[in-house]
Write an enzyme that holds these catalytic residues in place. Structure first.
Site, mmCIF file in Angstrom:
data_model
loop_
_atom_site.group_PDB
_atom_site.id
_atom_site.type_symbol
_atom_site.label_atom_id
_atom_site.label_comp_id
_atom_site.label_asym_id
_atom_site.label_seq_id
_atom_site.Cartn_x
_atom_site.Cartn_y
_atom_site.Cartn_z
ATOM 1 N N ASP A 230 0.825 -1.200 0.107
ATOM 2 C CA ASP A 230 0.033 -0.149 -0.020
ATOM 3 C C ASP A 230 0.825 1.337 -0.017
ATOM 4 O OD1 ASP A 230 -2.674 -1.003 -0.287
ATOM 5 O OD2 ASP A 230 -2.717 -0.821 1.987
ATOM 6 N N LYS A 233 -0.314 4.882 -1.016
ATOM 7 C CA LYS A 233 -1.185 5.629 -0.365
ATOM 8 C C LYS A 233 -0.641 6.832 0.162
ATOM 9 C CE LYS A 233 -4.470 2.064 1.467
ATOM 10 N NZ LYS A 233 -4.703 1.159 2.647
ATOM 11 N N ASP A 313 -3.618 -9.960 2.985
ATOM 12 C CA ASP A 313 -4.086 -8.444 3.064
ATOM 13 C C ASP A 313 -5.612 -8.575 3.667
ATOM 14 O OD1 ASP A 313 -3.863 -5.687 3.276
ATOM 15 O OD2 ASP A 313 -4.840 -5.402 1.186
#
Length: 375
Positions: A230, A233, A313
């Site tokens: 991620d 982000k 995840d």
């Protein structure tokens, strides 16, 4: 039954075999295993230990010792400590006649230490970095000789210099892993996740990869790369990333862009770790049936790293408590993964997931952010 001393031909074969193995190996623990095996075979000993110096903690330690697990002792203690401090080898015919021998270890293990030989080794700069130690000569003579000292010193000279390059390589890899993990944590913390989320996903991914039959090297690579899933982000505005209410279609598209952003951040690197991380960042939201994002990949067109990280995840998201939600009960999680097998997730990865579920739960429980008894 006593063994025979090696013939010159046999000795040369051992040296050539093990020096080739050591020269082609980049994993530190494997190099240490080869070193210990080479030393033991060269001088016909029962056991051989490779000791290294932990300068930070002022200790000597071994992770490779025939017949025992890791051992740590204070720097300068015992035969090996004396040898390293003095820089000189030691040959002892009977350990029990020397005050430096710790007989308590023999009493605990039931093993009888008799003869000992210890040879320190240095790196290319002449800096002391460790020592060989062999125990109990297996030939009829029953103790180590000056010839054994000559042979083990030869092994120590070669192995010590080879070990330095491997340790440097390992240090570089460890540094890369730490940087990747920390960068992954940055992406999660911005979205109100926790640092332990990326650690759990890394461990889940490794377990699933091994169970799927991936090599140890590829599984370890995925464990190192998956914390970056991620990282994109970091480029998503806080107003969208942490919006308390429902996202608009436009805002959802912005959120989804973190996969493409993460891929762009990492794809240009020639480093294997960062290349793997770029795959994970881009593909962990793709779905087996082709309905995922950012590219709508389908089935095996999704890289196995992405397929594994997707399961890891989502499992972590469902099975752990957050400030904004409770953890799902185990039965609900199992039902979800069965329902989504062949839709969201690769059926093969889901099958392995169920087989490894007790192990995954144990990992989760060891890395919880706070008390959570829901699963």
């Amino acid at each position: 039954m006593s063994k025979q001393e090696l013939t010159p031909e046999h000795l040369l074969r051992i040296i050539f075999d093990y020096t080739a193995k050591i020269a082609n190996e980049r994993n530190l623990n494997d190099v240490l295993v080869h070193m210990a095996d080479m030393g033991r075979e060269m001088i016909v000993a029962d056991r051989c230990t490779v000791w290294l110096i932990d300068e930070q903690n002022h200790q000597l330690y071994t992770t490779v010792a025939h017949g025992v697990d890791e051992i740590r002792i204070p720097y300068g203690t015992g035969f090996v400590g004396s040898s390293i401090v003095s820089g000189e080898p030691i040959i002892i015919k009977d350990a029990y006649e020397d005050d430096r021998h710790n007989a308590e270890n023999d009493r605990k293990t039931g093993y009888r230490t008799k003869s000992i030989i210890t040879v320190p080794f240095r790196n290319n700069d002449g800096h002391m970095i460790g020592a060989y130690q062999a125990i109990n000569k297996l030939t009829a003579i029953g103790h180590f000789t000056p010839r054994d000292l000559e042979l083990l010193s030869l092994a120590a000279s070669y192995a010590g210099k080879s070990l330095e390059s491997v340790m440097l390589h390992q240090e570089i890899i460890d540094t890369q892993r730490e940087i990747i993990s920390k960068m992954g944590e940055v992406g999660e913390i911005r979205s109100q996740e926790t640092a332990n989320h990326v650690k759990r996903v890394a461990e889940y991914s490794y377990v699933l990869a091994i169970a799927l039959g991936m090599s140890a090297a590829d599984s370890e690579l995925l464990r190192t790369a998956s914390p970056m899933h991620d990282i994109g982000k970091v480029a998503i505005p806080d107003a969208v990333l942490n919006k308390p209410g429902k996202l608009t279609p436009e805002e959802y598209e912005i959120i989804k862009s973190h996969t493409a952003i993460g891929h762009r951040l990492l794809r240009g690197s020639k480093r294997e770790l960062l290349h793997a991380a770029s795959i994970v960042a881009e593909q962990h939201h793709e779905k087996w049936d082709g309905t995922g994002y950012p590219n709508g990949r389908k089935g095996e067109d999704i890289h196995i790293y992405g397929r594994i990280t997707a399961v890891a995840d989502v499992f972590d998201a469902l099975s752990t408590e957050r400030v904004y939600k409770a953890a799902w009960p185990l039965e609900k999680i199992e039902s979800f993964f069965r329902e989504q097998s062949g839709r969201h997730f690769d059926p093969a990865v889901v099958e392995v997931f169920f087989g490894q579920l007790p192990k995954l739960i144990a990992i989760r429980d060891s890395l919880l952010d706070f008390e959570d008894d829901s699963v």
